[in-house]
Design a protein around this motif. Sequence first.
Motif, PDB file in Angstrom:
ATOM      1  N   PRO A  52       4.657  76.864  55.743  1.00  0.00           N
ATOM      2  CA  PRO A  52       5.006  75.528  56.238  1.00  0.00           C
ATOM      3  C   PRO A  52       3.788  74.614  56.392  1.00  0.00           C
ATOM      4  O   PRO A  52       3.887  73.403  56.149  1.00  0.00           O
ATOM      5  CB  PRO A  52       5.651  75.803  57.608  1.00  0.00           C
ATOM      6  CG  PRO A  52       6.095  77.221  57.549  1.00  0.00           C
ATOM      7  CD  PRO A  52       5.108  77.913  56.686  1.00  0.00           C
ATOM      8  N   LEU A  53       2.638  75.204  56.746  1.00  0.00           N
ATOM      9  CA  LEU A  53       1.419  74.417  56.907  1.00  0.00           C
ATOM     10  C   LEU A  53       0.941  73.882  55.558  1.00  0.00           C
ATOM     11  O   LEU A  53       0.510  72.727  55.442  1.00  0.00           O
ATOM     12  CB  LEU A  53       0.314  75.263  57.546  1.00  0.00           C
ATOM     13  CG  LEU A  53       0.577  75.765  58.965  1.00  0.00           C
ATOM     14  CD1 LEU A  53      -0.493  76.774  59.380  1.00  0.00           C
ATOM     15  CD2 LEU A  53       0.616  74.607  59.945  1.00  0.00           C
ATOM     16  N   LEU A  54       1.038  74.721  54.540  1.00  0.00           N
ATOM     17  CA  LEU A  54       0.614  74.305  53.199  1.00  0.00           C
ATOM     18  C   LEU A  54       1.469  73.151  52.691  1.00  0.00           C
ATOM     19  O   LEU A  54       0.954  72.190  52.102  1.00  0.00           O
ATOM     20  CB  LEU A  54       0.690  75.492  52.232  1.00  0.00           C
ATOM     21  CG  LEU A  54      -0.179  76.704  52.576  1.00  0.00           C
ATOM     22  CD1 LEU A  54      -0.003  77.815  51.551  1.00  0.00           C
ATOM     23  CD2 LEU A  54      -1.651  76.310  52.668  1.00  0.00           C
ATOM     24  N   TYR A  55       2.768  73.238  52.933  1.00  0.00           N
ATOM     25  CA  TYR A  55       3.648  72.170  52.456  1.00  0.00           C
ATOM     26  C   TYR A  55       3.530  70.907  53.312  1.00  0.00           C
ATOM     27  O   TYR A  55       3.691  69.794  52.794  1.00  0.00           O
ATOM     28  CB  TYR A  55       5.095  72.659  52.378  1.00  0.00           C
ATOM     29  CG  TYR A  55       5.354  73.398  51.085  1.00  0.00           C
ATOM     30  CD1 TYR A  55       5.349  72.716  49.863  1.00  0.00           C
ATOM     31  CD2 TYR A  55       5.560  74.768  51.063  1.00  0.00           C
ATOM     32  CE1 TYR A  55       5.551  73.382  48.669  1.00  0.00           C
ATOM     33  CE2 TYR A  55       5.769  75.451  49.865  1.00  0.00           C
ATOM     34  CZ  TYR A  55       5.758  74.751  48.673  1.00  0.00           C
ATOM     35  OH  TYR A  55       5.943  75.402  47.475  1.00  0.00           O
ATOM     36  N   ALA A  56       3.223  71.056  54.593  1.00  0.00           N
ATOM     37  CA  ALA A  56       2.973  69.870  55.431  1.00  0.00           C
ATOM     38  C   ALA A  56       1.787  69.099  54.864  1.00  0.00           C
ATOM     39  O   ALA A  56       1.807  67.859  54.793  1.00  0.00           O
ATOM     40  CB  ALA A  56       2.705  70.288  56.871  1.00  0.00           C
ATOM     41  N   HIS A  57       0.757  69.823  54.457  1.00  0.00           N
ATOM     42  CA  HIS A  57      -0.421  69.204  53.833  1.00  0.00           C
ATOM     43  C   HIS A  57      -0.040  68.539  52.507  1.00  0.00           C
ATOM     44  O   HIS A  57      -0.382  67.368  52.267  1.00  0.00           O
ATOM     45  CB  HIS A  57      -1.495  70.270  53.616  1.00  0.00           C
ATOM     46  CG  HIS A  57      -2.394  70.031  52.448  1.00  0.00           C
ATOM     47  ND1 HIS A  57      -3.336  69.016  52.418  1.00  0.00           N
ATOM     48  CD2 HIS A  57      -2.475  70.659  51.240  1.00  0.00           C
ATOM     49  CE1 HIS A  57      -3.974  69.047  51.253  1.00  0.00           C
ATOM     50  NE2 HIS A  57      -3.467  70.019  50.529  1.00  0.00           N
ATOM     51  N   LEU A  58       0.673  69.263  51.657  1.00  0.00           N
ATOM     52  CA  LEU A  58       1.022  68.727  50.335  1.00  0.00           C
ATOM     53  C   LEU A  58       1.913  67.496  50.442  1.00  0.00           C
ATOM     54  O   LEU A  58       1.710  66.503  49.722  1.00  0.00           O
ATOM     55  CB  LEU A  58       1.707  69.814  49.502  1.00  0.00           C
ATOM     56  CG  LEU A  58       0.793  70.944  48.999  1.00  0.00           C
ATOM     57  CD1 LEU A  58       1.606  72.083  48.411  1.00  0.00           C
ATOM     58  CD2 LEU A  58      -0.197  70.408  47.972  1.00  0.00           C
ATOM     59  N   PHE A  59       2.908  67.533  51.324  1.00  0.00           N
ATOM     60  CA  PHE A  59       3.787  66.369  51.498  1.00  0.00           C
ATOM     61  C   PHE A  59       3.012  65.163  52.006  1.00  0.00           C
ATOM     62  O   PHE A  59       3.279  64.027  51.614  1.00  0.00           O
ATOM     63  CB  PHE A  59       4.925  66.692  52.469  1.00  0.00           C
ATOM     64  CG  PHE A  59       5.932  67.677  51.927  1.00  0.00           C
ATOM     65  CD1 PHE A  59       6.193  67.757  50.572  1.00  0.00           C
ATOM     66  CD2 PHE A  59       6.616  68.539  52.781  1.00  0.00           C
ATOM     67  CE1 PHE A  59       7.123  68.672  50.067  1.00  0.00           C
ATOM     68  CE2 PHE A  59       7.540  69.456  52.287  1.00  0.00           C
ATOM     69  CZ  PHE A  59       7.793  69.526  50.923  1.00  0.00           C
TER      70      PHE A  59
END
Length: 259
Positions: free
Chosen positions: A225-232
């Motif tokens: 979830p942290l990786l996708y929060a960054h990517l979004f």
Amino acid sequence: MATAAPANNLPLLYKDLMPLNSNEHGKYRTKTFDDAKFMEGHHAIPLTIDEFAQAGRHYPIIFSDSENPVPLVLMGMNEGVNTFMDADGKFTSPVYIPAYIRRYPFLLAKLSPESEELSLCFDPTSDGIGAYETGDTLFEDGKPTETTKNILKFCEDFETAGARTQSFVEEIKKLGLLMDGEVAIQQEGREQPFVYRGFKMIDEEKLREMRGDELRKINQNGLLPLLYAHLFSLQLMRDLFAAQVAQGKAPQVTEAPAA
């Protein structure tokens, strides 16, 4: 992200550091800032992983291009540009304020490189603390007040979150998920795009190609979830650039590092 020992290379925002103690600062009070001019000239602020979900709604989240990358929020696409603040140092709209900013002018620091103990320190150049007639008292009868205890607790929680953030970065480095970042933004009326480099970001292609067992592991330990929060959040880079243009702060060069 734990604070290093006080030295000439002070942490971002801090101009000086002094240990807080009842003997010298028994009459000191702390007060709310009228503005955030202490942030003047800074466009990238450190962030802990605990804040990714909230901060990612307002700012692009990137990683510093350094041996030990640090997550950062961008408040402007160019050095010295903060699109969220006006000329008086006041935030122009309700946005999430990173804990790194809310901690100022206090922090926990080692008083000497050999020491393992962290002491509560403050920036004596700050307007947020001093021998004022009004404000929240820091000591009563030589003992810390509830205000000081709360400040200490906030700083301790920040250091704990910083340690979790370090572990997170070490893990994604180990997985080889960090890559050199680059974004090209085409401004209407210009032939050449503005190209931003000098930062790190997650390699989305490598993330998609991870083996099932690896992907399951990073999902179970809370990394995914942290990786996708960054990517979004990276989609906000173009909004940030547009805000700069609207404020008359568009860069005059075709290439510039983001951080």
